[in-house]
Design an enzyme around this catalytic site. Structure first.
Site, mmCIF file in Angstrom:
data_model
loop_
_atom_site.group_PDB
_atom_site.id
_atom_site.type_symbol
_atom_site.label_atom_id
_atom_site.label_comp_id
_atom_site.label_asym_id
_atom_site.label_seq_id
_atom_site.Cartn_x
_atom_site.Cartn_y
_atom_site.Cartn_z
ATOM 1 N N TYR A 55 -9.696 2.491 1.718
ATOM 2 C CA TYR A 55 -9.944 2.409 3.161
ATOM 3 C C TYR A 55 -10.885 1.250 3.468
ATOM 4 O O TYR A 55 -11.719 0.860 2.647
ATOM 5 C CB TYR A 55 -10.638 3.688 3.631
ATOM 6 C CG TYR A 55 -9.737 4.795 4.133
ATOM 7 C CD1 TYR A 55 -8.369 4.790 3.922
ATOM 8 C CD2 TYR A 55 -10.285 5.874 4.821
ATOM 9 C CE1 TYR A 55 -7.577 5.826 4.389
ATOM 10 C CE2 TYR A 55 -9.500 6.918 5.285
ATOM 11 C CZ TYR A 55 -8.141 6.892 5.064
ATOM 12 O OH TYR A 55 -7.357 7.914 5.524
ATOM 13 N N HIS B 203 -5.310 7.352 -2.306
ATOM 14 C CA HIS B 203 -6.312 6.391 -1.865
ATOM 15 C C HIS B 203 -7.488 6.332 -2.839
ATOM 16 O O HIS B 203 -7.917 7.362 -3.371
ATOM 17 C CB HIS B 203 -6.834 6.754 -0.467
ATOM 18 C CG HIS B 203 -5.844 6.500 0.615
ATOM 19 N ND1 HIS B 203 -5.466 7.473 1.511
ATOM 20 C CD2 HIS B 203 -5.149 5.384 0.946
ATOM 21 C CE1 HIS B 203 -4.588 6.961 2.365
ATOM 22 N NE2 HIS B 203 -4.362 5.706 2.035
ATOM 23 N N HIS C 235 0.840 -1.205 0.000
ATOM 24 C CA HIS C 235 0.000 0.000 0.000
ATOM 25 C C HIS C 235 0.876 1.257 0.000
ATOM 26 O O HIS C 235 0.647 2.189 -0.788
ATOM 27 C CB HIS C 235 -0.903 -0.051 1.239
ATOM 28 C CG HIS C 235 -1.799 1.130 1.419
ATOM 29 N ND1 HIS C 235 -3.150 1.091 1.134
ATOM 30 C CD2 HIS C 235 -1.553 2.386 1.879
ATOM 31 C CE1 HIS C 235 -3.695 2.269 1.404
ATOM 32 N NE2 HIS C 235 -2.748 3.072 1.872
ATOM 33 N N GLU C 236 1.886 1.289 0.869
ATOM 34 C CA GLU C 236 2.766 2.454 0.951
ATOM 35 C C GLU C 236 3.627 2.586 -0.302
ATOM 36 O O GLU C 236 3.911 3.705 -0.763
ATOM 37 C CB GLU C 236 3.644 2.376 2.200
ATOM 38 C CG GLU C 236 2.889 2.326 3.518
ATOM 39 C CD GLU C 236 1.865 3.445 3.668
ATOM 40 O OE1 GLU C 236 2.074 4.545 3.098
ATOM 41 O OE2 GLU C 236 0.849 3.218 4.345
ATOM 42 N N HIS D 18 1.671 4.315 -2.904
ATOM 43 C CA HIS D 18 1.688 5.764 -2.668
ATOM 44 C C HIS D 18 2.981 6.359 -3.229
ATOM 45 O O HIS D 18 2.962 7.364 -3.946
ATOM 46 C CB HIS D 18 1.610 6.068 -1.176
ATOM 47 C CG HIS D 18 0.241 5.953 -0.591
ATOM 48 N ND1 HIS D 18 -0.900 6.299 -1.261
ATOM 49 C CD2 HIS D 18 -0.167 5.531 0.648
ATOM 50 C CE1 HIS D 18 -1.955 6.108 -0.492
ATOM 51 N NE2 HIS D 18 -1.538 5.634 0.669
#
Length: 241
Positions: free
Chosen positions: A189, A143, A133-134, A137
């Site tokens: 999320y 997101h 996930h990071e 980014h």
């Protein structure tokens, strides 16, 4: 007085539950001097970092000695991306620009290419999926739940959001690359992110059993990376997972 005490402890319980379920929110909730957006995004004030992709498809990285025990998890995370896209990752030799994995309480990253030693924060509760996930980014992706078209797919329950955390649910204008909205994306999320009362802050409008999952890249996650980095003929990987 008794009711106020109960409300206080209920609030603490829900915050601790949120921290346990979503380590990507730890930086914002626990560190008053560590300012993040959306829980795990480190803001850059002088430009829109998402417009800046990495200038190379082979991205160098360094793992700080303080988290050397997480090496296998970090390598697994990089391979989850490299086996499905044209991007690869290698340990830095002399490169000026590289990802620097560092110790922290939670998980956090800049969005897009920053330059120099670009920090990616990995806490003890961050699993392989959180690291992926990071990394996404860092590759230039925000997101999923902040897309402008989200209202056709999810409902934001503002009354369940922790006071002060409402900014984490604000829509962002950005290039969707014409990839359909994906509630199962590894960048989406979960239902209880920043919940003040243990009730959902996000509800899908269509069936979604895996919203907030941090186990795998979805087909849309893979497609976005391939499009953003113009993989084309450089990718000998399969889309089906």
């Amino acid at each position: 007085m008794r009711n106020n005490t109960k409300l206080f402890f209920d609030k603490v319980h829900n915050i601790l539950r949120t921290l346990e379920d979503s380590p990507e929110t730890v930086e914002e909730l626990q560190l008053n001097n560590f300012h993040t957006d959306e829980g795990d995004i480190i803001p850059v004030t002088d430009r829109n970092a998402v417009e800046y992709i990495w200038p190379t498809r082979d991205i160098p990285f360094v793992i700080n000695d303080a988290i050397s025990s997480r090496r296998s998890d970090i390598i697994r995370a990089t391979k989850m991306i490299s086996t499905k896209t044209c991007l690869t990752f290698h340990e830095r030799t002399f490169e000026t620009n590289y990802l620097h994995f560092k110790d922290s309480l939670g998980c956090a990253s800049y969005v897009g290419f920053i330059g120099g030693a670009q920090s990616v924060f990995i806490g003890s509760e961050c699993n392989v999926g959180n690291i992926v996930h990071e990394l996404l980014h860092a590759l230039g992706f925000y997101h999923e739940h902040t897309r402008l078209d989200r209202d056709s797919y999810i409902s934001i329950k503002s009354h369940n959001i922790m006071p002060g955390a409402e900014k984490n649910f604000v829509k962002r204008a950005g290039d969707t690359l014409n990839v359909p909205y994906d509630t199962d994306s590894i960048l989406h999320y979960g239902r209880l992110f920043f919940s003040i009362n243990g009730l959902p802050t996000i509800l899908p409008l269509h069936e979604s059993k895996n919203m907030g999952q941090r186990l795998r890249l979805t087909e849309s996650d893979i497609k976005r990376v391939r499009l953003r980095y113009d993989c084309g003929m450089y990718c000998k990987c399969r889309l089906v997972i």
